[in-house]
Every structure is written in structure tokens, then in C-alpha cells.
Design an enzyme around this catalytic site. Structure first.
Site, PDB file in Angstrom:
ATOM      1  N   ASP A   1     -26.430 -19.917  11.734  1.00 41.80           N
ATOM      2  CA  ASP A   1     -27.765 -19.627  12.283  1.00 41.80           C
ATOM      3  C   ASP A   1     -28.506 -20.943  12.387  1.00 41.80           C
ATOM      4  OD1 ASP A   1     -30.172 -18.234  12.972  1.00 41.80           O
ATOM      5  OD2 ASP A   1     -30.823 -18.318  10.893  1.00 41.80           O
ATOM      6  N   SER A   2     -29.623 -20.911  13.118  1.00 42.15           N
ATOM      7  CA  SER A   2     -30.474 -22.085  13.202  1.00 42.15           C
ATOM      8  C   SER A   2     -31.089 -22.430  11.843  1.00 42.15           C
ATOM      9  CB  SER A   2     -31.591 -21.829  14.206  1.00 42.15           C
ATOM     10  OG  SER A   2     -32.307 -20.669  13.823  1.00 42.15           O
TER      11      SER A   2
ATOM     12  N   CYS B   1     -27.619 -15.476  14.969  1.00 39.67           N
ATOM     13  CA  CYS B   1     -28.867 -15.982  15.540  1.00 39.67           C
ATOM     14  C   CYS B   1     -28.960 -15.450  16.965  1.00 39.67           C
ATOM     15  CB  CYS B   1     -28.828 -17.508  15.551  1.00 39.67           C
ATOM     16  SG  CYS B   1     -30.249 -18.275  16.347  1.00 39.67           S
TER      17      CYS B   1
ATOM     18  N   THR C   1     -31.072 -16.406  19.245  1.00 35.37           N
ATOM     19  CA  THR C   1     -31.312 -17.493  20.196  1.00 35.37           C
ATOM     20  C   THR C   1     -29.975 -18.105  20.624  1.00 35.37           C
ATOM     21  OG1 THR C   1     -33.434 -17.898  19.128  1.00 35.37           O
ATOM     22  CG2 THR C   1     -32.571 -19.663  20.520  1.00 35.37           C
TER      23      THR C   1
ATOM     24  N   GLU D   1     -41.357 -17.278   7.383  1.00 29.76           N
ATOM     25  CA  GLU D   1     -40.927 -18.416   6.563  1.00 29.76           C
ATOM     26  C   GLU D   1     -41.969 -18.761   5.502  1.00 29.76           C
ATOM     27  OE1 GLU D   1     -38.910 -21.567   8.374  1.00 29.76           O
ATOM     28  OE2 GLU D   1     -37.477 -20.155   9.217  1.00 29.76           O
TER      29      GLU D   1
ATOM     30  N   CYS E   1     -34.266 -10.956  16.697  1.00 33.35           N
ATOM     31  CA  CYS E   1     -34.311 -12.243  15.993  1.00 33.35           C
ATOM     32  C   CYS E   1     -33.857 -11.960  14.572  1.00 33.35           C
ATOM     33  CB  CYS E   1     -35.737 -12.796  15.989  1.00 33.35           C
ATOM     34  SG  CYS E   1     -35.944 -14.258  14.945  1.00 33.35           S
TER      35      CYS E   1
ATOM     36  N   HIS F   1     -34.592 -13.232  11.868  1.00 37.74           N
ATOM     37  CA  HIS F   1     -35.651 -13.232  10.851  1.00 37.74           C
ATOM     38  C   HIS F   1     -36.337 -11.865  10.734  1.00 37.74           C
ATOM     39  CE1 HIS F   1     -35.532 -17.611  10.904  1.00 37.74           C
ATOM     40  NE2 HIS F   1     -36.551 -17.694  10.063  1.00 37.74           N
TER      41      HIS F   1
END
Ligand code: DGL
Length: 267
Positions: free
Chosen positions: A11-12, A74, A76, A153, A185, A187
Site C-alpha cells: 500500500d502507499s 490500495c 489508488t 491518520e 480507499c 483507509h
């Protein structure tokens, strides 16, 4: 025949740990090697070319460790780099978009599906393409929600400010009478509770993490790549920069157990 090589998950940053959690729950006998590019997160505002280049670097690191499959945890990266990764690497590559799209279609009754994600994911139109490939009559309304990743975050999962921003982002989707919302996403599963409390009516929330884990299970069976049933699956976590506060947020929210974090500096 069993295969104890690790599944490489990347993941990023740390959001992909939601996918790790789903994999751990579904496939506790599999060894997992997670790589989060915390040195270069976020990918959401970056160009497709840059995201592709970063993704190939991460996948190279994992395949050098003999990963038997790659899980792109991820949205993205999955939305802009999956074809490049599939072409370049000789192991199965599973992303989060197609499993999420399939689950959304299975859940929706009125064929009006909302998708939220980073700017890069929404700009790519990857969810629309995946949904409309399965059902050309589906109506998709997508919305980039760039403020959600920083709020998560910061650990503001149940905060009033987060709820207000979710409400603002989701209003047009609700007006459009969606009956299913894709959390596009990795997250966002951490905000499932806050999102559910903002949704006024019965709307199905589709989480890419769990659906991706199911797709991985299927792929392991198809390719005969399963670890032995009695294997005690391990989890190794590596990051490209030192862990920040969000690692604690994710660890607490997901109740994931992992030992020391390896820091892998990019050359
Ligand atoms: N994990 C990313 C995703 O699923 C979001 C974070 C980022 O912008 O890099 O799209």
C-alpha cells in the site's frame, strides 16, 4: 502440496493494514509480508505515471522476497497500475477494485451505487468501468474525499469534525438515492462506524478489504498456492520510513498483532 511462501501485500502507507486484517481473519494459516510506502504517502494526489513507478518498485521488493502472489491493498494503485503490475510480474496480482465492484453489484437493488475514494482513484474512473463492465445499466456516482485520509491518520475516527466532513461529502450521493456505498480507499474501513451513523437510510457499505481477501482466497485455490492448513501464519511489516502515530491508530482499531517493524530505505 502446500506453499508457505508469503503473500506480498503493499500500500502507499498503512491503510492497507485493513486488508491485512481481513486476510488474517480469513486465511490465518498464510504468511503475509506487508510493505507500506510511508516515505511517499499519500499517493492519492499524485499522477498515474508516478503511482505506477512507485508500485513497480514496491512489487519488485516483495517478489525478491519470493512472494507467491501480490495483493495491491490500495485503491489508488489498483485503479491506475494493475495492468502494468500484471504484465511485469510472473505471480498472480490481486487488486481491490474488481472485488469491491462485484460485491457492490451483489448488494445493490436499485442499481444506484456511490463510490468514495482519493482524487486519483475517482479521476481514474476505475470503479465506473468495473461496475459498468458487469452491468451497463448501473448508475454510479463517485466523489473524491481528500480530507478523509488525513483525518483518519490523525486518529479522529469518531470526532465531530470527521462526521461533519463525511456528511458534506456524502450529501450529493444521498440525494442521488444510492442504496450501496463503496469505500474505495483502504483507509476508509476505519471510518465505517462514522459513515454508517451519517447515512440516514438503509445503505449497504461495501468494504474493499473484506472483498479483496475473498478474491485472494479464490485465487490461492485456483492456482494451488495455499499454505498448509496447520501452518501458523506470520505477519511481517516493513515500511519505507519510520512509523508515525497512524500505525498506533491502525493497530488499535484493527487489533492486529505484529512484532518489530522493519524500515526499508528506498534507494
Ligand atoms: N491507501 C490509499 C488508497 O486506498 C489512500 C492513501 C493515499 O492517498 O495514498 O487509495
Amino acid at each position: 502440496m502446500s506453499d508457505e511462501r508469503p503473500i506480498g501485500v503493499f500500500d502507499s502507507g498503512i491503510g492497507g493494514l485493513t486488508v491485512v486484517k481481513a486476510l488474517r481473519d480469513l486465511l490465518p494459516n498464510e504468511n503475509l509480508s506487508y510493505l507500506g510506502d510511508t516515505a511517499r504517502v499519500p499517493y492519492g494526489p499524485k499522477s498515474p505515471e508516478t503511482v505506477q513507478r512507485y508500485a513497480i518498485e514496491l512489487a519488485e521488493m516483495l517478489t525478491k522476497e519470493k512472494a507467491k502472489a501480490l495483493v495491491v491493498a490500495c485503491n489508488t494503485v489498483s485503479s491506475v497500475a494493475l495492468p502494468a503490475l500484471t504484465e511485469k510480474f510472473p505471480v498472480p496480482v490481486i487488486g481491490v477494485i474488481e472485488p469491491g465492484a462485484r460485491a457492490a453489484l451483489a448488494a445493490s437493488r436499485n442499481r444506484r451505487i456511490g463510490v468514495i475514494g482519493t482524487r486519483a482513484t475517482i479521476r481514474s474512473g476505475a470503479y465506473e468501468k468495473a461496475l459498468q463492465a458487469e452491468d451497463p445499466n448501473v448508475h454510479v456516482i463517485s466523489r473524491a474525499c481528500p480530507l478523509l485520509v488525513p483525518l483518519i491518520e490523525e486518529g479522529l475516527l469518531g470526532d465531530d469534525v470527521t462526521e461533519q466532513i463525511i456528511r458534506r461529502y456524502l450529501e450529493p450521493l444521498l440525494e442521488d438515492e444510492i442504496d450501496t456505498l463503496v469505500l474505495g480507499c483502504t483507509h476508509y474501513p476505519l471510518l465505517t462506524g462514522a459513515i454508517a451513523s451519517v447515512l440516514r437510510r438503509q445503505i449497504m457499505i461495501v468494504d474493499s478489504a473484506q472483498n479483496c481477501a475473498r478474491a485472494v482466497e479464490q485465487m490461492l485455490d485456483q492456482e494451488s498456492l495455499r499454505a498448509a492448513p496447520l501452518n501458523n501464519g506470520s505477519l511481517h511489516v516493513a515500511l519505507t520510513d519510520s512509523a508515525d502515530n497512524f500505525l498506533n491508530v491502525a493497530r488499535d482499531a484493527l487489533q492486529l498483532q505484529f512484532g518489530d517493524i522493519e524500515i526499508r530505505v528506498l534507494s
